[in-house]
Design a protein around this motif. Structure first.
Motif, PDB file in Angstrom:
ATOM      1  N   ALA A  68      -1.052 -14.493  -4.330  1.00 57.88           N
ATOM      2  CA  ALA A  68      -1.136 -15.929  -4.026  1.00 57.88           C
ATOM      3  C   ALA A  68       0.059 -16.373  -3.197  1.00 57.88           C
ATOM      4  N   ILE A  69       1.244 -15.918  -3.560  1.00 59.01           N
ATOM      5  CA  ILE A  69       2.449 -16.265  -2.795  1.00 59.01           C
ATOM      6  C   ILE A  69       2.364 -15.689  -1.391  1.00 59.01           C
ATOM      7  N   GLY A  70       1.983 -14.431  -1.280  1.00 59.99           N
ATOM      8  CA  GLY A  70       1.856 -13.792   0.034  1.00 59.99           C
ATOM      9  C   GLY A  70       0.830 -14.482   0.913  1.00 59.99           C
ATOM     10  N   GLY A  71      -0.290 -14.887   0.320  1.00 61.10           N
ATOM     11  CA  GLY A  71      -1.312 -15.601   1.086  1.00 61.10           C
ATOM     12  C   GLY A  71      -0.797 -16.919   1.629  1.00 61.10           C
ATOM     13  N   TYR A  72      -0.058 -17.651   0.799  1.00 55.70           N
ATOM     14  CA  TYR A  72       0.496 -18.915   1.266  1.00 55.70           C
ATOM     15  C   TYR A  72       1.521 -18.683   2.371  1.00 55.70           C
ATOM     16  N   VAL A  73       2.399 -17.701   2.197  1.00 54.40           N
ATOM     17  CA  VAL A  73       3.433 -17.432   3.203  1.00 54.40           C
ATOM     18  C   VAL A  73       2.793 -17.023   4.529  1.00 54.40           C
TER      19      VAL A  73
END
Length: 65
Positions: A30-35
């Motif tokens: 989820a963090i990687g997708g947002y970044v």
């Protein structure tokens, strides 16, 4: 507030708030997708350094004790 603080606030809001990730891998995804989404739409920040009073300093000490 620093600009970086607002970036982390947005990350927390869009990728972490209201979620219940079962594993760290899900949370990291989820963090990687947002970044990745944010970086694809990033615009350079302008105006801050150009108007900074530090830019008007013309003399610096030759040696810092």
């Amino acid at each position: 507030m620093n600009w970086i603080e607002s970036e982390f606030a947005a990350l927390r809001y869009y990728a972490l708030n209201g979620t219940d990730h079962r594993t760290h891998d899900e949370q990291n995804a989820a963090i990687g997708g947002y970044v990745r989404w944010r970086n694809a739409r990033a615009q350079p920040k302008t105006g801050f350094a150009a108007t900074s009073p530090i830019r008007s300093w013309t003399s610096y000490p030759a040696e810092v004790a």
